[in-house]
Design a protein around this motif. Structure first.
Motif, mmCIF file in Angstrom:
data_model
loop_
_atom_site.group_PDB
_atom_site.id
_atom_site.type_symbol
_atom_site.label_atom_id
_atom_site.label_comp_id
_atom_site.label_asym_id
_atom_site.label_seq_id
_atom_site.Cartn_x
_atom_site.Cartn_y
_atom_site.Cartn_z
ATOM 1 N N ASP A 47 37.718 30.002 38.594
ATOM 2 C CA ASP A 47 38.845 30.164 37.849
ATOM 3 C C ASP A 47 40.201 30.048 38.242
ATOM 4 O O ASP A 47 40.420 29.835 39.303
ATOM 5 C CB ASP A 47 39.073 31.895 37.311
ATOM 6 N N ALA A 48 41.247 29.596 37.504
ATOM 7 C CA ALA A 48 42.405 28.751 37.967
ATOM 8 C C ALA A 48 43.390 29.766 38.662
ATOM 9 O O ALA A 48 44.280 29.523 39.350
ATOM 10 C CB ALA A 48 43.343 28.154 36.868
ATOM 11 N N THR A 49 43.316 31.082 38.240
ATOM 12 C CA THR A 49 44.181 32.279 38.835
ATOM 13 C C THR A 49 43.872 32.532 40.238
ATOM 14 O O THR A 49 44.800 33.378 40.937
ATOM 15 C CB THR A 49 43.960 33.568 38.057
ATOM 16 N N GLY A 50 42.676 31.952 40.878
ATOM 17 C CA GLY A 50 42.366 32.556 42.178
ATOM 18 C C GLY A 50 41.669 33.857 42.174
ATOM 19 O O GLY A 50 41.293 34.081 43.479
ATOM 20 N N GLU A 51 41.341 34.436 41.375
ATOM 21 C CA GLU A 51 40.897 35.829 41.254
ATOM 22 C C GLU A 51 39.259 35.758 42.047
ATOM 23 O O GLU A 51 39.014 36.678 42.630
ATOM 24 C CB GLU A 51 40.679 36.391 40.068
ATOM 25 N N GLU A 72 39.824 35.237 45.665
ATOM 26 C CA GLU A 72 40.080 36.463 46.253
ATOM 27 C C GLU A 72 39.128 37.408 46.616
ATOM 28 O O GLU A 72 38.894 38.201 47.631
ATOM 29 C CB GLU A 72 41.150 37.058 45.324
#
Length: 140
Positions: A77-81, A84
């Motif tokens: 995903d592009a959000t980095g979740e 993380e």
């Protein structure tokens, strides 16, 4: 000291595909690591305790600050979740391997000090853990 920590991480954290030192870290910062999850271990600084009584025969207490930079890659995903989540799991494994462990009988137990996000680029999350130990320098 660094070699002992690298060996410990390789033995205790099977998720690592790469664990290196300062030279590897320099190369990785230019192009990202060739494999992930990765860790880079190096000394940040050493500071002699000026309050040490040098006449007591123990030598000077030297406090050592170490950096362990962790890198994961997850492009789910592009959000980095997703990255993380992977990083949280890796950080937990590193703490289990190092917290309270002694490099050798001359060093104090490792303690974790500070952690911070260092970078997030190209799907790679970089996280820096700061650890400390100490030893007595007996000099010449």
């Amino acid at each position: 000291m660094i070699a002992a920590i690298i060996a410990r991480l390789l033995a205790e954290v099977p998720a690592f595909k790469l664990v290196g030192g300062a030279a590897g870290f320099q190369r990785a910062t230019e192009n990202n690591p060739p494999a992930t999850p990765a860790a880079y271990v190096f000394t940040v600084d050493e500071a002699g305790d000026t309050d040490t009584d040098l006449d007591d025969g123990e030598g000077q207490l030297v406090r050592v600050t170490l950096a362990i930079v962790l890198v994961v890659r997850n492009v789910a995903d592009a959000t980095g979740e997703a990255a993380e989540t992977d990083m949280d799991a890796l950080r937990s494994q590193v703490r289990a391997a190092l917290l309270g462990w002694s490099i050798d009988p001359e060093h104090e137990l490792l303690a974790r000090r500070q952690s911070t996000l260092a970078a997030f680029r190209d799907g790679h999350m970089w996280w820096q853990e700061t650890w400390t130990t100490a030893y007595y320098d007996e000099g010449a």
